[in-house]
Design a protein around this motif. Structure first.
Motif, PDB file in Angstrom:
ATOM      1  N   ALA A  31      52.412  72.713  37.931  1.00  0.00           N
ATOM      2  CA  ALA A  31      52.726  74.062  36.974  1.00  0.00           C
ATOM      3  C   ALA A  31      51.732  75.124  37.206  1.00  0.00           C
ATOM      4  O   ALA A  31      50.594  75.057  37.150  1.00  0.00           O
ATOM      5  CB  ALA A  31      52.786  73.785  35.536  1.00  0.00           C
ATOM      6  N   LEU A  33      50.994  78.363  35.711  1.00  0.00           N
ATOM      7  CA  LEU A  33      51.209  79.337  34.564  1.00  0.00           C
ATOM      8  C   LEU A  33      50.323  80.476  34.700  1.00  0.00           C
ATOM      9  O   LEU A  33      49.130  80.393  34.661  1.00  0.00           O
ATOM     10  CB  LEU A  33      50.817  78.431  33.123  1.00  0.00           C
ATOM     11  N   ARG A  69      57.237  69.602  32.056  1.00  0.00           N
ATOM     12  CA  ARG A  69      56.861  70.228  30.421  1.00  0.00           C
ATOM     13  C   ARG A  69      56.241  68.892  29.616  1.00  0.00           C
ATOM     14  O   ARG A  69      55.298  69.173  29.145  1.00  0.00           O
ATOM     15  CB  ARG A  69      58.296  70.644  29.657  1.00  0.00           C
ATOM     16  N   VAL A  72      52.501  69.027  31.374  1.00  0.00           N
ATOM     17  CA  VAL A  72      51.803  70.296  30.877  1.00  0.00           C
ATOM     18  C   VAL A  72      51.347  70.089  29.551  1.00  0.00           C
ATOM     19  O   VAL A  72      50.231  70.366  28.869  1.00  0.00           O
ATOM     20  CB  VAL A  72      52.533  71.368  31.088  1.00  0.00           C
ATOM     21  N   LEU A  80      55.545  75.247  27.120  1.00  0.00           N
ATOM     22  CA  LEU A  80      56.321  76.224  28.220  1.00  0.00           C
ATOM     23  C   LEU A  80      57.261  77.223  27.793  1.00  0.00           C
ATOM     24  O   LEU A  80      58.098  76.651  27.014  1.00  0.00           O
ATOM     25  CB  LEU A  80      56.549  75.335  29.336  1.00  0.00           C
ATOM     26  N   VAL A  83      60.294  79.232  32.650  1.00  0.00           N
ATOM     27  CA  VAL A  83      59.860  78.470  33.611  1.00  0.00           C
ATOM     28  C   VAL A  83      60.947  78.547  34.852  1.00  0.00           C
ATOM     29  O   VAL A  83      62.042  78.645  34.462  1.00  0.00           O
ATOM     30  CB  VAL A  83      59.696  77.220  33.249  1.00  0.00           C
ATOM     31  N   GLY A 109      55.459  79.422  35.762  1.00  0.00           N
ATOM     32  CA  GLY A 109      55.718  79.783  34.139  1.00  0.00           C
ATOM     33  C   GLY A 109      54.904  80.950  33.556  1.00  0.00           C
ATOM     34  O   GLY A 109      53.972  81.161  34.307  1.00  0.00           O
ATOM     35  N   THR A 111      53.555  83.093  30.513  1.00  0.00           N
ATOM     36  CA  THR A 111      53.180  82.960  28.994  1.00  0.00           C
ATOM     37  C   THR A 111      52.223  83.997  28.680  1.00  0.00           C
ATOM     38  O   THR A 111      51.907  85.097  29.520  1.00  0.00           O
ATOM     39  CB  THR A 111      52.611  81.492  28.804  1.00  0.00           C
ATOM     40  N   TRP A 124      41.510  79.358  31.699  1.00  0.00           N
ATOM     41  CA  TRP A 124      42.134  80.550  32.281  1.00  0.00           C
ATOM     42  C   TRP A 124      41.217  81.121  33.276  1.00  0.00           C
ATOM     43  O   TRP A 124      40.291  81.603  32.915  1.00  0.00           O
ATOM     44  CB  TRP A 124      42.557  81.525  31.434  1.00  0.00           C
TER      45      TRP A 124
END
Length: 328
Positions: A31, A33, A69, A72, A80, A83, A109, A111, A124
């Motif tokens: 993933a 994100l 999903r 994650v 999520l 996506v 994804g 967000t 992050w």
């Protein structure tokens, strides 16, 4: 943890053995994100910021996306939203394994940044920490001189004059050298060129020769397996997509100023946009509507707050938030 060549050792994780994995084939769901915070494009990472959230596809998973999903949410406790499938990689020599074929199925994804609380410590991280040469908002990046020198040395190693010339032209076209225009969408091609030129740690993994240990690598943090390659693919996809689909609004708060929207687009593109043209395009496409409220956070006079007109998706096809790139 990593050694001087960037050989990052993935932490042990439990896998459910499917019939395919027992035969030496495993499918990893990965993933990517993305969020934008204060003008900084950020990706969710685990394993000391060296990996993207991921897990194996298991027989119990109803589909690839449901498996993604589940992994994650288990690892980060983050739900999520938007996506889409990104790309599938299956190169034998890019995952660091020799006894098993790993198929990497990646998803993108979008967000908004929030703290995770799952089984892994999450962070992050700015994607420019992994690809510092991709940020041209303030002009040419500081490592351009190193890039030029490294790619010039690689070109000189070509077996003949024609191959040397081809390497020089390829480097100039991709990195905007010698009068060529920088194309912000060629993220993956630039990464692959640096891999081929052995200027990034991933290309030197498993090579214990003294020449490899002494090799010059350009700035930019490595990631495990082929995760940085997947990140490059996602950046390229998103940079292209914001030009014809209004996906940028998935990254915005419910209300925002036009300057905040512009800074978000610039953060993703790695280039400045022409402010008057940008606002004209947003208004012409009727992508936003005035909320009647203002924000005091601009530091100057109050700025109008807008919201995305989601109804526009049902009304007509969208041309997208085109990027009128500034010459500065």
């Amino acid at each position: 943890m990593s050694d001087p060549l960037g050989n990052i050792r993935p932490r042990t994780r439990t896998r459910s053995m499917s019939a395919a994995s027992k035969q030496g084939i495993a499918a990893d769901l990965i993933a990517l994100l993305v969020a934008v915070n204060s003008g900084d494009p950020r990706v969710l990472t685990i394993q000391d910021q060296h990996a993207l959230p991921s897990g194996p596809f298991e027989l119990a998973h109803r589909s690839l996306q449901s498996g993604l999903r589940a992994w994650v949410e288990r690892q980060t406790r983050l739900p999520l939203g938007y996506v889409e499938q990104l790309y599938t990689f299956a190169d034998r020599d890019r995952t660091g394994t020799v006894d098993q074929r790993v198929i990497s199925i990646s998803y993108l994804g979008l967000t908004r940044e929030q703290a995770g609380s799952g089984r892994h410590e999450t962070n992050w991280r700015s994607w420019y920490g992994y690809f510092p040469w991709e940020d041209h908002r303030l002009g040419a990046p500081p490592m351009e001189k190193m890039l030029r020198a490294g790619l010039a040395a690689w070109s000189e190693e070509a077996p003949d004059r024609a191959a040397r010339r081809a390497r020089q032209q390829r480097a100039a076209m991709l990195f905007g050298f010698d009068g060529h225009v920088w194309n912000e969408e060629l993220v993956l091609q630039r990464y692959e060129l640096l891999y081929e030129a052995r200027l990034i740690p991933e290309a030197l993994r498993g090579d214990d020769r003294p020449s490899a240990r002494a090799a010059t690598v350009v700035p930019g943090d490595p990631m495990i397996l082929d995760h940085r390659r997947i990140l490059a693919t996602g950046i390229a996809r998103l940079r292209a997509k914001i030009k014809y689909r209004p996906v940028v609004f998935e990254l915005m708060p419910d209300t925002f100023t036009l300057l905040q929207l512009q800074r978000c687009v610039e953060a993703l593109a790695g280039k400045l946009v022409h402010k008057p043209n940008f606002r004209r395009l947003i208004e012409q496409q009727e992508l936003v509507e005035d909320t009647g409220e203002t924000s005091q956070e601009t530091g100057g006079r109050p700025a109008k707050l807008f919201r995305f007109r989601r109804a526009v998706l049902a009304e007509r096809a969208i041309a997208g938030t085109k990027l009128p790139i500034s010459g500065s």
